[in-house]
Write a protein that holds these residues in place. Sequence first.
Motif, PDB file in Angstrom:
ATOM      1  N   LYS A 250      -8.843   0.422   1.935  1.00  0.00           N
ATOM      2  CA  LYS A 250     -10.298   0.871   1.949  1.00  0.00           C
ATOM      3  C   LYS A 250     -10.895   0.373   0.396  1.00  0.00           C
ATOM      4  N   LYS A 251     -10.174   0.432  -0.444  1.00  0.00           N
ATOM      5  CA  LYS A 251     -10.806  -0.067  -1.834  1.00  0.00           C
ATOM      6  C   LYS A 251     -11.309  -1.417  -1.645  1.00  0.00           C
ATOM      7  N   LEU A 252     -10.527  -2.315  -1.223  1.00  0.00           N
ATOM      8  CA  LEU A 252     -10.862  -3.653  -0.986  1.00  0.00           C
ATOM      9  C   LEU A 252     -12.018  -4.058   0.015  1.00  0.00           C
ATOM     10  N   GLN A 253     -12.253  -3.225   0.925  1.00  0.00           N
ATOM     11  CA  GLN A 253     -12.820  -3.384   2.040  1.00  0.00           C
ATOM     12  C   GLN A 253     -14.486  -2.845   1.472  1.00  0.00           C
ATOM     13  N   GLU A 254     -14.244  -2.040   0.458  1.00  0.00           N
ATOM     14  CA  GLU A 254     -15.476  -1.480  -0.137  1.00  0.00           C
ATOM     15  C   GLU A 254     -16.409  -2.633  -0.959  1.00  0.00           C
ATOM     16  N   VAL A 255     -15.546  -3.773  -1.426  1.00  0.00           N
ATOM     17  CA  VAL A 255     -16.084  -4.796  -2.404  1.00  0.00           C
ATOM     18  C   VAL A 255     -15.957  -6.198  -1.696  1.00  0.00           C
ATOM     19  N   ASP A 256     -15.594  -6.081  -0.069  1.00  0.00           N
ATOM     20  CA  ASP A 256     -15.654  -7.168   0.692  1.00  0.00           C
ATOM     21  C   ASP A 256     -14.661  -8.139   0.413  1.00  0.00           C
ATOM     22  N   LEU A 257     -13.505  -7.798   0.045  1.00  0.00           N
ATOM     23  CA  LEU A 257     -12.209  -8.334  -0.218  1.00  0.00           C
ATOM     24  C   LEU A 257     -10.995  -8.270   1.102  1.00  0.00           C
ATOM     25  N   THR A 258     -10.496  -9.100   1.300  1.00  0.00           N
ATOM     26  CA  THR A 258      -9.194  -8.966   2.140  1.00  0.00           C
ATOM     27  C   THR A 258      -8.008  -8.908   1.453  1.00  0.00           C
ATOM     28  N   PHE A 259      -6.782  -8.450   2.348  1.00  0.00           N
ATOM     29  CA  PHE A 259      -5.413  -8.747   1.518  1.00  0.00           C
ATOM     30  C   PHE A 259      -4.514  -9.184   2.486  1.00  0.00           C
ATOM     31  N   ILE A 260      -3.580  -9.582   1.894  1.00  0.00           N
ATOM     32  CA  ILE A 260      -2.314 -10.213   2.681  1.00  0.00           C
ATOM     33  C   ILE A 260      -1.148  -9.568   1.955  1.00  0.00           C
ATOM     34  N   VAL A 261      -0.149  -8.849   2.575  1.00  0.00           N
ATOM     35  CA  VAL A 261       0.990  -8.465   2.119  1.00  0.00           C
ATOM     36  C   VAL A 261       2.014  -9.611   2.079  1.00  0.00           C
ATOM     37  N   ILE A 262       2.458 -10.006   1.075  1.00  0.00           N
ATOM     38  CA  ILE A 262       3.306 -11.251   0.870  1.00  0.00           C
ATOM     39  C   ILE A 262       4.838 -10.910   0.568  1.00  0.00           C
ATOM     40  N   ASP A 263       5.229  -9.626   0.261  1.00  0.00           N
ATOM     41  CA  ASP A 263       6.455  -9.207  -0.057  1.00  0.00           C
ATOM     42  C   ASP A 263       6.771  -7.723   0.042  1.00  0.00           C
ATOM     43  N   SER A 264       7.864  -7.352   0.588  1.00  0.00           N
ATOM     44  CA  SER A 264       7.969  -5.825   0.585  1.00  0.00           C
ATOM     45  C   SER A 264       9.426  -5.670   0.671  1.00  0.00           C
ATOM     46  N   THR A 265      10.191  -6.373   0.030  1.00  0.00           N
ATOM     47  CA  THR A 265      11.706  -6.228   0.064  1.00  0.00           C
ATOM     48  C   THR A 265      12.487  -5.658  -1.290  1.00  0.00           C
ATOM     49  N   ARG A 266      11.433  -5.629  -2.614  1.00  0.00           N
ATOM     50  CA  ARG A 266      12.289  -4.999  -3.632  1.00  0.00           C
ATOM     51  C   ARG A 266      11.741  -3.751  -3.565  1.00  0.00           C
ATOM     52  N   TYR A 267      12.793  -2.729  -3.528  1.00  0.00           N
ATOM     53  CA  TYR A 267      12.446  -1.240  -3.705  1.00  0.00           C
ATOM     54  C   TYR A 267      12.582  -0.916  -5.266  1.00  0.00           C
ATOM     55  N   ASN A 268      11.438  -0.220  -5.536  1.00  0.00           N
ATOM     56  CA  ASN A 268      11.338   0.262  -7.003  1.00  0.00           C
ATOM     57  C   ASN A 268      11.119   1.714  -6.717  1.00  0.00           C
ATOM     58  N   PRO A 269      12.158   2.771  -7.392  1.00  0.00           N
ATOM     59  CA  PRO A 269      12.104   4.154  -7.288  1.00  0.00           C
ATOM     60  C   PRO A 269      10.931   4.531  -7.984  1.00  0.00           C
ATOM     61  N   GLU A 270      10.498   3.875  -8.848  1.00  0.00           N
ATOM     62  CA  GLU A 270       9.429   4.397 -10.043  1.00  0.00           C
ATOM     63  C   GLU A 270       8.042   4.522  -9.105  1.00  0.00           C
ATOM     64  N   TYR A 271       7.888   3.786  -7.991  1.00  0.00           N
ATOM     65  CA  TYR A 271       6.812   3.768  -7.237  1.00  0.00           C
ATOM     66  C   TYR A 271       6.865   4.470  -6.163  1.00  0.00           C
ATOM     67  N   PRO A 272       5.601   5.226  -5.422  1.00  0.00           N
ATOM     68  CA  PRO A 272       5.669   5.662  -4.457  1.00  0.00           C
ATOM     69  C   PRO A 272       6.008   4.681  -3.368  1.00  0.00           C
ATOM     70  N   ASN A 273       6.427   5.392  -2.053  1.00  0.00           N
ATOM     71  CA  ASN A 273       6.716   4.577  -1.072  1.00  0.00           C
ATOM     72  C   ASN A 273       5.508   3.965  -0.342  1.00  0.00           C
ATOM     73  N   LYS A 274       5.591   2.644   0.252  1.00  0.00           N
ATOM     74  CA  LYS A 274       4.312   2.033   0.605  1.00  0.00           C
ATOM     75  C   LYS A 274       3.113   1.845  -0.264  1.00  0.00           C
ATOM     76  N   SER A 275       3.381   1.754  -1.700  1.00  0.00           N
ATOM     77  CA  SER A 275       2.504   1.440  -2.628  1.00  0.00           C
ATOM     78  C   SER A 275       2.431   0.243  -3.082  1.00  0.00           C
ATOM     79  N   VAL A 276       1.504  -0.002  -3.870  1.00  0.00           N
ATOM     80  CA  VAL A 276       1.215  -1.705  -4.319  1.00  0.00           C
ATOM     81  C   VAL A 276       2.179  -1.576  -5.566  1.00  0.00           C
TER      82      VAL A 276
END
Length: 183
Positions: A59-85
């Motif tokens: 949503k935040k990227l769409q507000e400023v007319d940018l798009t995104f691509i998820v390039i990697d989601s294999t490294r789990y980091n317990p310090e970050y919330p699930n499905k977060s950047v």
Amino acid sequence: MNIFKFIKSTSFFKQVAIVVVVSLLLVFVLKWWLGFTTNHDQKIEVPDLNKMELTEAAKKLQEVDLTFIVIDSTRYNPEYPNKSVIEQNPEAGDFVKEKRKIYLTVNPSKYNDVVLPDLNGRTKRQAITHLLSIGFRIGESFYVRDIGKDVVRGMKYNGSNLKPGEKRPKNSVIDLVLGDGKE
């Protein structure tokens, strides 16, 4: 001698002048056209998406007319919330043009599952090194009556016996069942 006469003639100077004028005109037209088609002076600041959930970041990227691509989601980091950047490229605060793709690394919801190796008959030291190298943690050592001292005779996870080839989440605590060296 004819070449020198031609270089001194007015038709030669006219042709050189035409080439210079056409070249300069071509350069100015090309520069104006490139500036117009590439949105030369346009800048959009990339927002900070760190620790944002993917839907919120979209949503935040769409507000400023940018798009995104998820390039990697294999490294789990317990310090970050699930499905977060976890990471983004270009970084927050950089300036880009509209419709630019922002490459995101997203935190998966849990550690990946890892296949347990067959460690039966290996020494305790070999087993610990192998398990640590593939992402497990080592728990307690349980000893059973066996002639081989500190030889692996099995593995346990949360009290239940494990078989080689089973999958467990990376970073799980694996207990080792070892021989006590007594007949």
